[in-house]
Design a protein around this motif. Structure first.
Motif, PDB file in Angstrom:
ATOM      1  N   ILE B  91       0.860  -1.203   0.000  1.00 17.96           N
ATOM      2  CA  ILE B  91       0.000   0.000   0.000  1.00 17.96           C
ATOM      3  C   ILE B  91       0.890   1.245   0.000  1.00 17.96           C
ATOM      4  N   PRO B  92       0.740   2.136  -0.991  1.00 14.05           N
ATOM      5  CA  PRO B  92       1.561   3.357  -1.010  1.00 14.05           C
ATOM      6  C   PRO B  92       1.301   4.198   0.245  1.00 14.05           C
ATOM      7  N   VAL B  93       2.315   4.899   0.726  1.00 12.92           N
ATOM      8  CA  VAL B  93       2.161   5.653   1.983  1.00 12.92           C
ATOM      9  C   VAL B  93       1.031   6.684   1.893  1.00 12.92           C
ATOM     10  N   GLU B  94       0.767   7.198   0.704  1.00 10.76           N
ATOM     11  CA  GLU B  94      -0.312   8.187   0.533  1.00 10.76           C
ATOM     12  C   GLU B  94      -1.650   7.627   1.047  1.00 10.76           C
ATOM     13  N   TYR B  95      -1.859   6.329   0.797  1.00 11.74           N
ATOM     14  CA  TYR B  95      -3.132   5.700   1.199  1.00 11.74           C
ATOM     15  C   TYR B  95      -3.027   5.018   2.569  1.00 11.74           C
ATOM     16  N   ALA B  96      -1.840   4.953   3.102  1.00 14.96           N
ATOM     17  CA  ALA B  96      -1.651   4.199   4.357  1.00 14.96           C
ATOM     18  C   ALA B  96      -1.692   5.095   5.592  1.00 14.96           C
ATOM     19  N   ILE B  97      -1.707   6.429   5.379  1.00 16.21           N
ATOM     20  CA  ILE B  97      -1.618   7.330   6.541  1.00 16.21           C
ATOM     21  C   ILE B  97      -2.798   7.157   7.494  1.00 16.21           C
ATOM     22  N   LEU B  98      -4.014   7.307   6.962  1.00 14.50           N
ATOM     23  CA  LEU B  98      -5.183   7.220   7.847  1.00 14.50           C
ATOM     24  C   LEU B  98      -5.386   5.822   8.415  1.00 14.50           C
ATOM     25  N   PRO B  99      -5.285   4.742   7.580  1.00 14.06           N
ATOM     26  CA  PRO B  99      -5.408   3.401   8.171  1.00 14.06           C
ATOM     27  C   PRO B  99      -4.365   3.141   9.263  1.00 14.06           C
ATOM     28  N   SER B 100      -3.140   3.631   9.067  1.00 14.35           N
ATOM     29  CA  SER B 100      -2.091   3.418  10.074  1.00 14.35           C
ATOM     30  C   SER B 100      -2.438   4.147  11.365  1.00 14.35           C
ATOM     31  N   ALA B 101      -2.920   5.388  11.215  1.00 11.39           N
ATOM     32  CA  ALA B 101      -3.302   6.150  12.404  1.00 11.39           C
ATOM     33  C   ALA B 101      -4.434   5.437  13.143  1.00 11.39           C
ATOM     34  N   ALA B 102      -5.390   4.907  12.371  1.00  7.41           N
ATOM     35  CA  ALA B 102      -6.526   4.203  12.986  1.00  7.41           C
ATOM     36  C   ALA B 102      -6.041   2.934  13.696  1.00  7.41           C
ATOM     37  N   ILE B 103      -5.160   2.187  13.037  1.00  7.73           N
ATOM     38  CA  ILE B 103      -4.631   0.952  13.647  1.00  7.73           C
ATOM     39  C   ILE B 103      -3.935   1.285  14.969  1.00  7.73           C
ATOM     40  N   SER B 104      -3.111   2.325  14.953  1.00  7.88           N
ATOM     41  CA  SER B 104      -2.363   2.696  16.151  1.00  7.88           C
ATOM     42  C   SER B 104      -3.294   3.170  17.266  1.00  7.88           C
ATOM     43  N   TYR B 155      11.180   2.757   2.645  1.00  6.74           N
ATOM     44  CA  TYR B 155      10.116   2.734   1.624  1.00  6.74           C
ATOM     45  C   TYR B 155      10.103   4.100   0.948  1.00  6.74           C
ATOM     46  N   PRO B 156       9.460   4.220  -0.209  1.00  4.49           N
ATOM     47  CA  PRO B 156       9.415   5.532  -0.873  1.00  4.49           C
ATOM     48  C   PRO B 156       8.547   6.506  -0.067  1.00  4.49           C
ATOM     49  N   PRO B 157       9.031   7.744   0.153  1.00  9.25           N
ATOM     50  CA  PRO B 157       8.236   8.686   0.954  1.00  9.25           C
ATOM     51  C   PRO B 157       7.004   9.206   0.206  1.00  9.25           C
ATOM     52  N   LEU B 158       6.246   9.988   0.915  1.00 11.24           N
ATOM     53  CA  LEU B 158       4.998  10.576   0.396  1.00 11.24           C
ATOM     54  C   LEU B 158       5.269  11.370  -0.904  1.00 11.24           C
ATOM     55  N   PHE B 159       4.452  11.162  -1.908  1.00 11.23           N
ATOM     56  CA  PHE B 159       4.493  11.869  -3.209  1.00 11.23           C
ATOM     57  C   PHE B 159       5.778  11.614  -4.001  1.00 11.23           C
ATOM     58  N   PHE B 160       6.548  10.610  -3.606  1.00 13.45           N
ATOM     59  CA  PHE B 160       7.838  10.381  -4.255  1.00 13.45           C
ATOM     60  C   PHE B 160       7.659  10.017  -5.728  1.00 13.45           C
ATOM     61  N   SER B 161       6.636   9.187  -6.010  1.00 12.96           N
ATOM     62  CA  SER B 161       6.449   8.742  -7.399  1.00 12.96           C
ATOM     63  C   SER B 161       6.140   9.941  -8.304  1.00 12.96           C
ATOM     64  N   TYR B 162       5.388  10.923  -7.783  1.00 12.33           N
ATOM     65  CA  TYR B 162       5.091  12.122  -8.585  1.00 12.33           C
ATOM     66  C   TYR B 162       6.327  13.017  -8.683  1.00 12.33           C
ATOM     67  N   ALA B 163       7.042  13.153  -7.550  1.00 14.60           N
ATOM     68  CA  ALA B 163       8.222  14.040  -7.531  1.00 14.60           C
ATOM     69  C   ALA B 163       9.272  13.578  -8.525  1.00 14.60           C
ATOM     70  N   ARG B 164       9.326  12.274  -8.759  1.00 15.03           N
ATOM     71  CA  ARG B 164      10.333  11.743  -9.687  1.00 15.03           C
ATOM     72  C   ARG B 164      10.123  12.240 -11.121  1.00 15.03           C
ATOM     73  N   THR B 165       8.855  12.610 -11.416  1.00 20.54           N
ATOM     74  CA  THR B 165       8.556  13.082 -12.773  1.00 20.54           C
ATOM     75  C   THR B 165       8.962  14.547 -12.977  1.00 20.54           C
ATOM     76  N   LEU B 166       9.291  15.228 -11.870  1.00 21.06           N
ATOM     77  CA  LEU B 166       9.647  16.659 -11.957  1.00 21.06           C
ATOM     78  C   LEU B 166      11.131  16.815 -12.259  1.00 21.06           C
ATOM     79  N   ARG B 169      15.804  20.056  -9.989  1.00 24.58           N
ATOM     80  CA  ARG B 169      15.897  21.219  -9.102  1.00 24.58           C
ATOM     81  C   ARG B 169      14.544  21.588  -8.474  1.00 24.58           C
ATOM     82  N   GLU B 170      13.444  21.133  -9.112  1.00 24.38           N
ATOM     83  CA  GLU B 170      12.116  21.417  -8.546  1.00 24.38           C
ATOM     84  C   GLU B 170      11.698  20.344  -7.561  1.00 24.38           C
ATOM     85  N   ARG B 171      12.332  19.176  -7.697  1.00 25.24           N
ATOM     86  CA  ARG B 171      11.884  18.006  -6.924  1.00 25.24           C
ATOM     87  C   ARG B 171      11.923  18.247  -5.414  1.00 25.24           C
TER      88      ARG B 171
END
Lengths: 238, 345
Positions: B91-104, B155-166, B169-171
């Protein structure tokens, strides 16, 4: 008239000490009962057993015919039993208004009703001018009034007052008595634990005397004064 | 007198009162686009996340005075949940934040529920032990095989897959700025909710427990339920902090369970800010953590010793905190000036 409260052979032990020993007390609706006895006789423990702060080791407590022995203090408040503690016991860092309103909110889910009950309790105890004050800025008498307002705001059927006259001047005691009489006249039932007998005996219709955890007398105040055992253990008359 | 108690300020007065706070928030949010360096944007992001832990502590411990030293457990559990959901379920971290918080939060609720029945210091002692146990488990076999051991889980951090397309110097700016704005948005929402709760009837019930629990119980308050709800809400905030931090700063290691890393900065902010006031700890959180970073440039490694000594002195001099009282004074002065401005207009 049905009994409002029945303590049926209640016993409370603290280790080897039997603080309340098979005590049975019945209280009718609208009654004003005095609970007296020497220090350590079990008065406050009995009040704690009725209000649910302590659970009895033996016996039952019935309120309006319902067994409330296992109910927690807040559940008993919801049923109509409220109390004030021995000594001054208020929330020190909350203004008078919240000291009273919090109890109302715990019983009444409707915020408007809770507010109107709070205003009524503050009016009855003449505290409207001090609603925003912290308890630290109040006199002992006013703090007693805050405690009384807190006890009244939950719409109780039975109020337990543990030493309500302690630390008050004669004039202040008279004012407390006036409020208690007025509320009792409206049908509210009181159990008053008090050492200042000259005031207590004037207002109660019946007294229960405890000694070393046992009930030694239950009857009219005038009879209590003339009772040999009561005189011996309480008034020190040999 | 009843009018005095219930009199509500007019809408114009309310907005006027909020103006200084809104201005401060607006300037704060504009900092990344005003040319603040990447280092400081990262610092502020961390400060925003710590604000969630500070608010969580203040909401429960600041009002009920039950000192919850188990915050690192909740923070660490959600951080590891993010890492494990990513590693074992993909599960990418973008979608895992809320479930992880709920689990904890659910884990904390289940584990701490017996300790909510005990009163006073016993709760703190019990809550302190759990993070230590968990840190031991994470780094010991056989659990370390699955939980990454000392090295943690990467693991890859938040928004990493999108940042890689930039472009390169903007990344970095994109990642820093987006982390800052996400953490700031969550912190602002959490602050508003905490403030509302802390000054609601429920908040006052929590305060009554802190002031006299027996009296609260005998006054009709279901103290166990109030503690339970307050603790769960507070745990959820800590859990969100842990999940956000882990999502932005991989890898997750057992360091997250160490109170000095996760608990002490927020606990200090709560004490210096004024327990239960919400505003004070929130300001103190930013002041203390930013000061800590500023001291790095001046004192290097000596900053820890000096900083801790300074905190000890402040706590000893004013255990009830001071930031809230300074805030009130400042607010009064600013409000008077604004009122005069409006009256003049």
């Amino acid at each position: 008239m049905g009994k409002l409260l029945i303590c049926d052979n209640v016993t409370k032990r603290f280790g080897g000490l039997v603080a309340v020993n098979r005590v049975s007390v019945e209280v009718s609706r609208g009654e004003l009962l005095g609970l007296i006895g020497p220090n350590g006789s079990g008065k406050t423990t009995l009040v704690n057993l009725i209000s649910g702060v302590l659970a009895p080791d033996e016996g039952r407590v019935l309120f309006e015919g319902r067994d409330i022995t296992k109910l927690k203090p807040h559940e008993r408040v919801a049923l109509g039993i409220s109390r004030i503690f021995q000594g001054m016991r208020v929330y020190p860092y909350l203004p008078v208004y919240y000291n009273v309103e919090l109890s109302a909110r715990s019983v009444f889910k409707d915020a408007k009703l809770a507010r109107s009950k709070t205003i009524w309790a503050l009016t009855t105890t003449k505290l409207l001018a001090e609603t925003l004050e912290l308890p630290a800025n109040l006199t002992p008498y006013k703090i007693k009034m805050v405690e009384l307002a807190r006890a009244l705001v939950t719409n109780p059927k039975l109020v337990l007052l543990d030493e309500p006259f302690a630390g008050l001047s004669p004039e202040e005691v008279s004012e407390v008595i006036e409020i208690v009489r007025k509320l009792n006249g409206n049908g509210l039932t009181f159990i008053i634990v008090e050492h200042k007998l000259r005031y207590l005996m004037k207002i109660v219709g019946r007294v229960v005397v405890l000694n070393e955890g046992r009930k030694i007398f239950d009857g009219a105040p005038s009879e209590a004064v003339n009772n040999e055992e009561v005189s011996r253990v309480y008034f020190g008359v040999v | 007198m009843s009018k005095l108690v219930f009199a509500k300020p007019s809408k114009i007065k309310k907005v006027r009162k909020l103006l200084p706070s809104l201005a401060v928030v607006a300037i704060y949010l504009a900092l990344p686009i005003m040319g603040l360096s990447g280092f400081w944007i990262d610092v502020l992001t961390r400060v925003n996340i710590f604000l969630l832990i500070t608010l969580s502590l203040d909401l429960y411990s600041g009002t009920t005075l039950y000192l919850n030293l188990g915050v690192p457990f909740t923070v660490g559990a959600s951080a590891y949940a993010i890492a494990l959901l990513n590693r074992y379920l993909g599960i990418p971290v973008e979608y895992a934040i809320l479930p992880s918080a709920a689990i904890s939060a659910v884990l904390s609720f289940a584990i701490f529920i017996p300790s909510l029945r005990v009163r006073g210091a016993y709760f703190s002692i019990l809550s302190l032990l759990l993070p230590i146990i968990l840190a031991g488990l994470v780094t010991s076999q056989p659990f370390s095989l699955y939980l990454g051991g000392e090295g943690g889980i990467s693991y890859p951090p938040l928004f990493f897959s999108y940042a890689r397309t930039l472009p390169a110097r903007e990344r970095l700016f994109f990642l820093s700025a987006s982390y800052f704005y996400i953490s700031a948005a969550v912190a602002i929402v959490a602050y508003v909710i905490c403030y509302k709760v802390a000054y609601s009837d429920f908040g006052f019930m929590m305060r009554s427990i802190g002031q006299d629990e027996l009296l609260a119980e005998a006054s009709g308050i279901d103290t166990f339920r109030v503690k339970l709800v307050g603790f769960t809400a507070s745990s959820f905030l800590s859990a969100v902090a842990g999940a956000l931090y882990a999502a932005m700063r991989p890898p997750v290691t057992a360091d997250v369970f160490i109170p000095a890393n996760t608990l002490v900065p927020s606990l200090t902010a709560v004490i210096l800010g004024g327990m239960g006031t919400v505003v004070g700890p929130a300001i103190a959180n930013h002041l203390t953590l930013i000061t800590y970073e500023v001291l790095w440039g001046v004192l290097g490694r000596w900053r820890i010793i000096l900083y801790m000594c300074l905190l000890i002195v402040l706590v000893l001099l004013r255990p009830q905190g001071f930031v809230f009282y300074l805030y009130l004074r400042l607010k009064r002065a600013v409000s008077t000036k604004i009122s005069r401005l409006f009256e003049g207009a």
